[in-house]
Design a protein around this motif. Structure first.
Motif, PDB file in Angstrom:
ATOM      1  N   LEU A   1       0.839  -1.203   0.000  1.00 12.10           N
ATOM      2  CA  LEU A   1       0.000   0.000   0.000  1.00 12.10           C
ATOM      3  C   LEU A   1       0.867   1.243   0.000  1.00 12.10           C
ATOM      4  CD1 LEU A   1      -2.715   1.544   0.452  1.00 12.10           C
ATOM      5  CD2 LEU A   1      -2.269   1.304   2.923  1.00 12.10           C
ATOM      6  N   LYS A   2       0.662   2.090  -0.996  1.00  9.87           N
ATOM      7  CA  LYS A   2       1.370   3.387  -1.001  1.00  9.87           C
ATOM      8  C   LYS A   2       0.426   4.462  -0.468  1.00  9.87           C
ATOM      9  CE  LYS A   2       3.906   7.031  -2.743  1.00  9.87           C
ATOM     10  NZ  LYS A   2       3.939   7.737  -3.991  1.00  9.87           N
ATOM     11  N   LEU A   3       0.898   5.182   0.522  1.00 11.21           N
ATOM     12  CA  LEU A   3       0.181   6.368   1.001  1.00 11.21           C
ATOM     13  C   LEU A   3       0.855   7.561   0.355  1.00 11.21           C
ATOM     14  CD1 LEU A   3      -0.148   5.472   4.803  1.00 11.21           C
ATOM     15  CD2 LEU A   3      -1.924   5.297   3.032  1.00 11.21           C
TER      16      LEU A   3
ATOM     17  N   GLN B   1      20.121  15.846   4.813  1.00 17.98           N
ATOM     18  CA  GLN B   1      18.950  16.689   5.073  1.00 17.98           C
ATOM     19  C   GLN B   1      17.687  16.123   4.414  1.00 17.98           C
ATOM     20  OE1 GLN B   1      18.748  20.955   3.913  1.00 17.98           O
ATOM     21  NE2 GLN B   1      19.944  21.192   5.785  1.00 17.98           N
ATOM     22  N   ILE B   2      17.819  15.706   3.156  1.00 16.24           N
ATOM     23  CA  ILE B   2      16.651  15.138   2.458  1.00 16.24           C
ATOM     24  C   ILE B   2      16.212  13.849   3.156  1.00 16.24           C
ATOM     25  CG2 ILE B   2      15.794  14.187   0.279  1.00 16.24           C
ATOM     26  CD1 ILE B   2      18.043  15.952  -1.110  1.00 16.24           C
ATOM     27  N   HIS B   3      17.196  12.992   3.425  1.00 13.19           N
ATOM     28  CA  HIS B   3      16.895  11.724   4.092  1.00 13.19           C
ATOM     29  C   HIS B   3      16.314  11.979   5.490  1.00 13.19           C
ATOM     30  CE1 HIS B   3      17.230   7.555   5.263  1.00 13.19           C
ATOM     31  NE2 HIS B   3      17.997   7.881   6.278  1.00 13.19           N
TER      32      HIS B   3
ATOM     33  N   HIS C   1       5.382   5.202   1.927  1.00 14.49           N
ATOM     34  CA  HIS C   1       4.812   6.549   1.831  1.00 14.49           C
ATOM     35  C   HIS C   1       5.706   7.461   1.018  1.00 14.49           C
ATOM     36  CE1 HIS C   1       7.433   8.346   4.924  1.00 14.49           C
ATOM     37  NE2 HIS C   1       7.268   7.223   5.599  1.00 14.49           N
ATOM     38  N   GLY C   2       5.076   8.476   0.447  1.00 19.43           N
ATOM     39  CA  GLY C   2       5.802   9.432  -0.375  1.00 19.43           C
ATOM     40  C   GLY C   2       6.401  10.545   0.468  1.00 19.43           C
ATOM     41  N   GLY C   3       6.871  11.580  -0.215  1.00 21.07           N
ATOM     42  CA  GLY C   3       7.609  12.632   0.472  1.00 21.07           C
ATOM     43  C   GLY C   3       6.780  13.834   0.887  1.00 21.07           C
ATOM     44  N   GLY C   4       5.736  14.129   0.117  1.00 27.03           N
ATOM     45  CA  GLY C   4       4.904  15.287   0.431  1.00 27.03           C
ATOM     46  C   GLY C   4       5.736  16.519   0.716  1.00 27.03           C
ATOM     47  N   SER C   5       5.327  17.283   1.711  1.00 23.34           N
ATOM     48  CA  SER C   5       6.017  18.544   1.988  1.00 23.34           C
ATOM     49  C   SER C   5       7.315  18.328   2.772  1.00 23.34           C
ATOM     50  CB  SER C   5       5.096  19.479   2.768  1.00 23.34           C
ATOM     51  OG  SER C   5       4.750  18.909   4.000  1.00 23.34           O
TER      52      SER C   5
ATOM     53  N   GLY D   1      10.067  15.516   1.996  1.00 22.02           N
ATOM     54  CA  GLY D   1      11.181  15.252   1.080  1.00 22.02           C
ATOM     55  C   GLY D   1      11.287  16.238  -0.066  1.00 22.02           C
ATOM     56  N   HIS D   2      10.148  16.557  -0.692  1.00 25.85           N
ATOM     57  CA  HIS D   2      10.204  17.374  -1.912  1.00 25.85           C
ATOM     58  C   HIS D   2      10.740  18.772  -1.641  1.00 25.85           C
ATOM     59  CE1 HIS D   2       8.439  14.487  -4.634  1.00 25.85           C
ATOM     60  NE2 HIS D   2       7.631  14.137  -3.652  1.00 25.85           N
ATOM     61  N   HIS D   3      10.383  19.307  -0.506  1.00 20.52           N
ATOM     62  CA  HIS D   3      10.851  20.643  -0.142  1.00 20.52           C
ATOM     63  C   HIS D   3      12.383  20.679  -0.107  1.00 20.52           C
ATOM     64  CE1 HIS D   3      11.216  24.351   2.038  1.00 20.52           C
ATOM     65  NE2 HIS D   3      11.888  23.732   2.985  1.00 20.52           N
TER      66      HIS D   3
ATOM     67  N   GLY E   1       9.753   7.056  -0.044  1.00 18.39           N
ATOM     68  CA  GLY E   1      10.609   7.703  -1.023  1.00 18.39           C
ATOM     69  C   GLY E   1      11.835   8.226  -0.282  1.00 18.39           C
ATOM     70  N   ASP E   2      12.958   8.328  -0.977  1.00 16.63           N
ATOM     71  CA  ASP E   2      14.202   8.649  -0.259  1.00 16.63           C
ATOM     72  C   ASP E   2      15.206   9.242  -1.247  1.00 16.63           C
ATOM     73  OD1 ASP E   2      16.025   8.729   1.861  1.00 16.63           O
ATOM     74  OD2 ASP E   2      15.822   6.602   2.337  1.00 16.63           O
ATOM     75  N   VAL E   3      16.419   9.422  -0.784  1.00 26.88           N
ATOM     76  CA  VAL E   3      17.526   9.783  -1.648  1.00 26.88           C
ATOM     77  C   VAL E   3      18.450   8.568  -1.624  1.00 26.88           C
ATOM     78  CG1 VAL E   3      18.682  10.965   0.282  1.00 26.88           C
ATOM     79  CG2 VAL E   3      19.286  11.576  -2.056  1.00 26.88           C
TER      80      VAL E   3
ATOM     81  N   THR F   1      20.587  10.547  -5.932  1.00 23.76           N
ATOM     82  CA  THR F   1      19.385  11.105  -6.563  1.00 23.76           C
ATOM     83  C   THR F   1      18.146  10.691  -5.769  1.00 23.76           C
ATOM     84  OG1 THR F   1      19.289   9.171  -8.018  1.00 23.76           O
ATOM     85  CG2 THR F   1      20.314  11.160  -8.937  1.00 23.76           C
ATOM     86  N   ILE F   2      17.027  11.292  -6.146  1.00 23.84           N
ATOM     87  CA  ILE F   2      15.765  10.998  -5.456  1.00 23.84           C
ATOM     88  C   ILE F   2      15.179   9.683  -5.961  1.00 23.84           C
ATOM     89  CG2 ILE F   2      13.391  11.784  -5.087  1.00 23.84           C
ATOM     90  CD1 ILE F   2      15.562  13.461  -3.650  1.00 23.84           C
ATOM     91  N   LEU F   3      14.683   8.931  -5.021  1.00 21.59           N
ATOM     92  CA  LEU F   3      13.956   7.698  -5.312  1.00 21.59           C
ATOM     93  C   LEU F   3      12.514   7.941  -4.904  1.00 21.59           C
ATOM     94  CD1 LEU F   3      13.833   4.622  -5.902  1.00 21.59           C
ATOM     95  CD2 LEU F   3      14.417   4.267  -3.505  1.00 21.59           C
ATOM     96  N   SER F   4      11.595   7.878  -5.849  1.00 22.92           N
ATOM     97  CA  SER F   4      10.201   8.151  -5.500  1.00 22.92           C
ATOM     98  C   SER F   4       9.579   6.951  -4.806  1.00 22.92           C
ATOM     99  CB  SER F   4       9.385   8.509  -6.745  1.00 22.92           C
ATOM    100  OG  SER F   4       9.064   7.338  -7.443  1.00 22.92           O
ATOM    101  N   GLY F   5       8.560   7.237  -4.014  1.00 22.07           N
ATOM    102  CA  GLY F   5       7.839   6.161  -3.341  1.00 22.07           C
ATOM    103  C   GLY F   5       7.222   5.199  -4.351  1.00 22.07           C
ATOM    104  N   ASP F   6       6.822   5.715  -5.516  1.00 25.34           N
ATOM    105  CA  ASP F   6       6.227   4.836  -6.544  1.00 25.34           C
ATOM    106  C   ASP F   6       7.237   3.795  -7.021  1.00 25.34           C
ATOM    107  OD1 ASP F   6       4.041   6.415  -6.280  1.00 25.34           O
ATOM    108  OD2 ASP F   6       3.974   7.105  -8.362  1.00 25.34           O
ATOM    109  N   GLU F   7       8.490   4.235  -7.185  1.00 19.88           N
ATOM    110  CA  GLU F   7       9.521   3.273  -7.605  1.00 19.88           C
ATOM    111  C   GLU F   7       9.761   2.240  -6.501  1.00 19.88           C
ATOM    112  OE1 GLU F   7      12.289   6.683  -8.643  1.00 19.88           O
ATOM    113  OE2 GLU F   7      13.076   5.104  -9.920  1.00 19.88           O
TER     114      GLU F   7
HETATM  115  O1  IP8 Z   1       6.603  11.609  -2.995  1.00 15.18           O
HETATM  116  C1  IP8 Z   1       9.746  11.406  -3.013  1.00 15.18           C
HETATM  117  O2  IP8 Z   1       8.799  10.375  -2.967  1.00 15.18           O
HETATM  118  P1  IP8 Z   1       7.386  10.554  -3.723  1.00 15.18           P
HETATM  119  C2  IP8 Z   1      10.802  11.322  -1.917  1.00 15.18           C
HETATM  120  O3  IP8 Z   1       6.726   9.226  -3.687  1.00 15.18           O
HETATM  121  C3  IP8 Z   1      11.654  12.516  -1.788  1.00 15.18           C
HETATM  122  O4  IP8 Z   1       7.693  10.981  -5.148  1.00 15.18           O
HETATM  123  C4  IP8 Z   1      12.837  12.367  -0.954  1.00 15.18           C
HETATM  124  C5  IP8 Z   1      11.415  13.670  -2.348  1.00 15.18           C
END
Ligand code: IP8
Length: 249
Positions: free
Chosen positions: A5-7, A78-80, A49-53, A55-57, A139-141, A150-156
């Motif tokens: 499950l991805k949130l 910092q990102i991690h 879970h994804g990064g929302g405000s 990781g992306h920030h 999602g992470d770096v 580089t960034i790894l998205s939660g979808d990947e």
């Molecule tokens: O929100 C991004 O994950 P996503 C993770 O699933 C970072 O794209 C560190 C921005």
């Protein structure tokens, strides 16, 4: 029966403010997960879970994306660190509801090769599942050969984990109720990219994270059926129903 499950980051955080949680939305998701586990609707569950405000920030502040890397260790930390902070919120809300959630941080185990292909070993996740835990990834770096990190998205992460553990069902709880057609109605099922190519526009092969087009293509290649649905349908998905859009290649 294993479910991944991805949130979505936009579901559980307030995307307009840096490092702000959407507490009520996260509570509602944690309630749904806890109820599905305690009722037996779901047995083996992996949460991503994804990064929302969070990781992306930090990623955009440092100019890091899935393809633009950094060799600045401070930026990586910092990102991690922001992702770990969000992860701690997610874990805490699950623990409050007695969900045996344990963290798995992709930075420590995953990497990309020169071509950007991801390696994410999942033996640990499988063992956790076997021992009754609910692994929580995000999602992470990650280290990227020739590019620093580089960034790894939660979808990947979802795709890699689902393949690694041989998931039976994959669900994406996102801010949209599914893949929408030209009249903004949810398309119930997609079985090939051609069916929706016009709607999703373009076939940009580099669009592997953000856009719906890349997501649909990645999910068509996945061995397991995947569903994209909105937060209101999380309970239905976990109960085994098929809300939103089912993507099955
Ligand atoms: O929100 C991004 O994950 P996503 C993770 O699933 C970072 O794209 C560190 C921005």
């Amino acid at each position: 029966m294993t479910t991944v499950l991805k949130l979505g980051g936009s579901v559980v955080t307030d995307k307009d403010r840096p490092e702000a949680l959407d507490g009520p939305a996260l509570d509602a998701a944690a309630d749904a997960v806890a109820d599905a586990l305690s009722s037996g609707d779901v047995d083996d569950l992996v949460v991503v879970h994804g990064g929302g405000s969070f990781g992306h920030h930090h990623a955009s502040e440092h100019g890091v994306s899935t393809t633009e890397g950094t060799r600045d260790a401070g930026a990586v930390v910092q990102i991690h660190g922001a992702m770990k902070t969000l992860d701690e919120f997610v874990l805490a809300r699950l623990h409050d509801r007695s969900v045996p959630a344990v963290p798995v941080h992709p930075l420590s185990v995953a990497s990309r090769d020169r071509g950007g292909d991801l390696s994410l070993p999942t033996r640990g996740v499988e063992t956790m599942l076997g021992e009754g835990f609910v692994p929580v990834l995000h999602g992470d770096v990650v280290a990227h050969e020739g590019a620093g990190a580089t960034i790894l998205s939660g979808d990947e992460v979802v795709t890699a984990v689902a393949e690694g553990v041989g998931a039976d069902r994959v669900g994406f709880c996102s801010t949209v109720p599914g893949v929408l057609d030209g009249d903004e109605a949810v398309i119930p099922e997609i079985r090939s990219y051609e069916e929706v190519a016009d709607l999703l526009g373009g076939s940009d092969a580099t669009d592997v994270t953000g856009g719906m087009a890349g997501k649909v293509r990645a999910l068509l290649d996945l061995g397991a059926p995947a569903t994209i649905f909105g937060p209101d349908d999380l309970r239905a998905f976990l109960a085994g129903e098929q809300p939103g859009t089912l993507i099955r290649g």
